[in-house]
Design an enzyme around this catalytic site. Structure first.
Site, PDB file in Angstrom:
ATOM      1  N   SER A   9       0.788  -1.209   0.063  1.00  0.00           N
ATOM      2  CA  SER A   9      -0.011   0.017  -0.031  1.00  0.00           C
ATOM      3  C   SER A   9       0.832   1.299  -0.139  1.00  0.00           C
ATOM      4  O   SER A   9       1.684   1.507   0.949  1.00  0.00           O
ATOM      5  CB  SER A   9      -1.118   0.001   1.306  1.00  0.00           C
ATOM      6  N   HIS A  34      -1.100  -0.986  -4.346  1.00  0.00           N
ATOM      7  CA  HIS A  34      -2.467  -0.736  -3.682  1.00  0.00           C
ATOM      8  C   HIS A  34      -2.512   0.797  -3.393  1.00  0.00           C
ATOM      9  O   HIS A  34      -1.609   1.266  -2.774  1.00  0.00           O
ATOM     10  CB  HIS A  34      -2.750  -1.555  -2.626  1.00  0.00           C
ATOM     11  N   ASP A  36      -4.738   3.775  -1.963  1.00  0.00           N
ATOM     12  CA  ASP A  36      -5.759   4.445  -1.310  1.00  0.00           C
ATOM     13  C   ASP A  36      -6.316   5.822  -1.845  1.00  0.00           C
ATOM     14  O   ASP A  36      -5.558   6.837  -1.427  1.00  0.00           O
ATOM     15  CB  ASP A  36      -5.545   4.405   0.039  1.00  0.00           C
ATOM     16  N   MET A  38      -9.068   8.975  -0.764  1.00  0.00           N
ATOM     17  CA  MET A  38      -9.625   9.193   0.262  1.00  0.00           C
ATOM     18  C   MET A  38     -10.173  10.534   0.322  1.00  0.00           C
ATOM     19  O   MET A  38      -9.347  11.498  -0.255  1.00  0.00           O
ATOM     20  CB  MET A  38      -8.944   8.759   1.778  1.00  0.00           C
ATOM     21  N   HIS A  67      -8.220   1.652  -4.673  1.00  0.00           N
ATOM     22  CA  HIS A  67      -9.341   1.718  -3.506  1.00  0.00           C
ATOM     23  C   HIS A  67      -9.937   2.969  -3.313  1.00  0.00           C
ATOM     24  O   HIS A  67      -9.209   3.714  -2.778  1.00  0.00           O
ATOM     25  CB  HIS A  67      -8.672   0.882  -2.475  1.00  0.00           C
ATOM     26  N   MET A  69     -12.088   5.434  -1.144  1.00  0.00           N
ATOM     27  CA  MET A  69     -12.992   5.586  -0.039  1.00  0.00           C
ATOM     28  C   MET A  69     -13.509   7.066  -0.343  1.00  0.00           C
ATOM     29  O   MET A  69     -12.996   7.946   0.347  1.00  0.00           O
ATOM     30  CB  MET A  69     -11.950   5.452   1.145  1.00  0.00           C
ATOM     31  N   MET A 138     -12.411  -5.470   4.311  1.00  0.00           N
ATOM     32  CA  MET A 138     -11.605  -4.588   5.321  1.00  0.00           C
ATOM     33  C   MET A 138     -11.401  -5.228   6.613  1.00  0.00           C
ATOM     34  O   MET A 138     -12.506  -5.763   7.266  1.00  0.00           O
ATOM     35  CB  MET A 138     -12.324  -3.118   5.356  1.00  0.00           C
ATOM     36  N   GLY A 143      -9.463   4.382   6.430  1.00  0.00           N
ATOM     37  CA  GLY A 143      -9.066   5.629   6.621  1.00  0.00           C
ATOM     38  C   GLY A 143      -7.742   5.841   7.054  1.00  0.00           C
ATOM     39  O   GLY A 143      -7.190   6.956   6.471  1.00  0.00           O
ATOM     40  N   PHE A 144      -7.358   5.144   7.710  1.00  0.00           N
ATOM     41  CA  PHE A 144      -5.976   5.408   8.330  1.00  0.00           C
ATOM     42  C   PHE A 144      -5.360   4.092   8.258  1.00  0.00           C
ATOM     43  O   PHE A 144      -5.538   3.029   8.717  1.00  0.00           O
ATOM     44  CB  PHE A 144      -6.054   5.974   9.891  1.00  0.00           C
ATOM     45  N   GLY A 145      -3.928   3.993   8.081  1.00  0.00           N
ATOM     46  CA  GLY A 145      -2.899   3.202   8.053  1.00  0.00           C
ATOM     47  C   GLY A 145      -2.587   2.666   9.680  1.00  0.00           C
ATOM     48  O   GLY A 145      -2.797   3.296  10.627  1.00  0.00           O
ATOM     49  N   GLY A 146      -2.044   1.339   9.815  1.00  0.00           N
ATOM     50  CA  GLY A 146      -1.244   1.092  11.121  1.00  0.00           C
ATOM     51  C   GLY A 146      -2.163   0.690  12.323  1.00  0.00           C
ATOM     52  O   GLY A 146      -2.199   0.703  13.323  1.00  0.00           O
ATOM     53  N   ASP A 176      -7.216  -6.334   3.619  1.00  0.00           N
ATOM     54  CA  ASP A 176      -6.718  -4.801   3.782  1.00  0.00           C
ATOM     55  C   ASP A 176      -6.896  -4.668   5.070  1.00  0.00           C
ATOM     56  O   ASP A 176      -7.902  -4.134   5.636  1.00  0.00           O
ATOM     57  CB  ASP A 176      -6.984  -3.810   2.829  1.00  0.00           C
ATOM     58  N   GLY A 177      -5.711  -4.385   5.829  1.00  0.00           N
ATOM     59  CA  GLY A 177      -5.820  -3.714   7.133  1.00  0.00           C
ATOM     60  C   GLY A 177      -5.005  -4.745   8.232  1.00  0.00           C
ATOM     61  O   GLY A 177      -5.396  -5.708   8.414  1.00  0.00           O
ATOM     62  N   GLY A 178      -3.870  -4.184   8.880  1.00  0.00           N
ATOM     63  CA  GLY A 178      -3.209  -5.127   9.828  1.00  0.00           C
ATOM     64  C   GLY A 178      -2.549  -6.450   9.378  1.00  0.00           C
ATOM     65  O   GLY A 178      -2.593  -7.402  10.156  1.00  0.00           O
ATOM     66  N   GLY A 198       0.767  -2.423   4.368  1.00  0.00           N
ATOM     67  CA  GLY A 198       1.312  -1.076   4.278  1.00  0.00           C
ATOM     68  C   GLY A 198       2.337  -0.831   5.461  1.00  0.00           C
ATOM     69  O   GLY A 198       3.680  -0.752   5.063  1.00  0.00           O
TER      70      GLY A 198
END
Length: 220
Positions: A9, A34, A36, A38, A67, A69, A138, A143-146, A176-178, A198
């Site tokens: 990402s 990837h 994002d 937003m 992607h 959003m 998801m 909306g936010f990484g990490g 996507d996510g974590g 990411g």
């Protein structure tokens, strides 16, 4: 068995050096980039738009997995097609006209993807699954990484796999996510075959080794 694909990402990369960051990704064996998008409305964060994707396209031949959003993503289909996006994935929750929006994406030659947030049931996807090339589940709130991985979302991956198999459909399932070397195996076991990562990847100086650690975790 579907081919497993890694999608770094770019949201977690160095924004001031996208050209060099894309080169770093191309030195790995990752298949996708990837991206994002937003708008500060559908999600509270703001990233970038089609013009930045067009600039990135000059520096990479990898598959651009965009992607969105954003509210009413159907407004931006032509712009992202012209910018060089290969896949345009939009949120089920983002428009009242999801069926038409997906048709519009395919009509301009991009692959069409559908996304759901952690709070949306997999059942809500069924009316449009015959239209898509990719389903993104998801595993964090967008909306936010990490953010920390939400394991309860994996049951939705399993539900989508079962529906795909039951009706003989053909699409990839992305998470996507974590996603990191401790969560990717569970995602794969549930049935995902495209993995967005990411923070885990870009926190490391050696991106090649970090991508390889995901491959190793998948194989183990």
């Amino acid at each position: 068995m579907r081919t497993c694909k890694i999608a770094p990402s770019i949201l977690a990369a160095d924004y001031a050096n996208f050209a060099s960051e894309l080169k770093r990704i191309e030195q790995t064996d990752a298949e996708y980039v990837h991206i994002d998008i937003m708008d500060g409305q559908f999600v509270p964060n703001i990233s970038f738009g089609a013009d930045v994707v067009a600039s990135m396209r000059k520096h990479s031949k990898l598959i651009f997995d965009c992607h969105l959003m954003v509210i009413n993503p159907e407004r931006y289909v032509e712009a992202f097609a012209q910018a060089g996006a290969d896949i345009m994935t939009i949120h089920l929750e983002s428009t009242n006209h999801i069926h038409g929006a997906l048709q519009k994406i395919k009509a301009v030659g991009m692959k069409a993807g559908i996304v759901i947030n952690p709070g949306t049931p997999a059942l809500a996807l069924e009316p449009v699954l015959s239209l898509v090339d990719q389903v993104l589940i998801m595993t964090v709130n967008p909306g936010f990484g990490g953010q920390a991985f939400i394991p309860e979302c994996l049951s939705k991956v399993e539900a989508v796999v079962n529906y795909r198999d039951k009706f003989g459909l053909d699409f990839d399932i992305e998470v996507d996510g974590g996603v990191d070397n401790t969560t990717i195996a569970a995602c794969h076991e549930a049935g995902a075959n495209v993995f967005v990562a990411g923070s885990y990847l870009f926190k490391a100086d050696d991106l090649v080794s970090q991508v390889q650690s995901l491959r190793t975790a998948l194989n183990d």
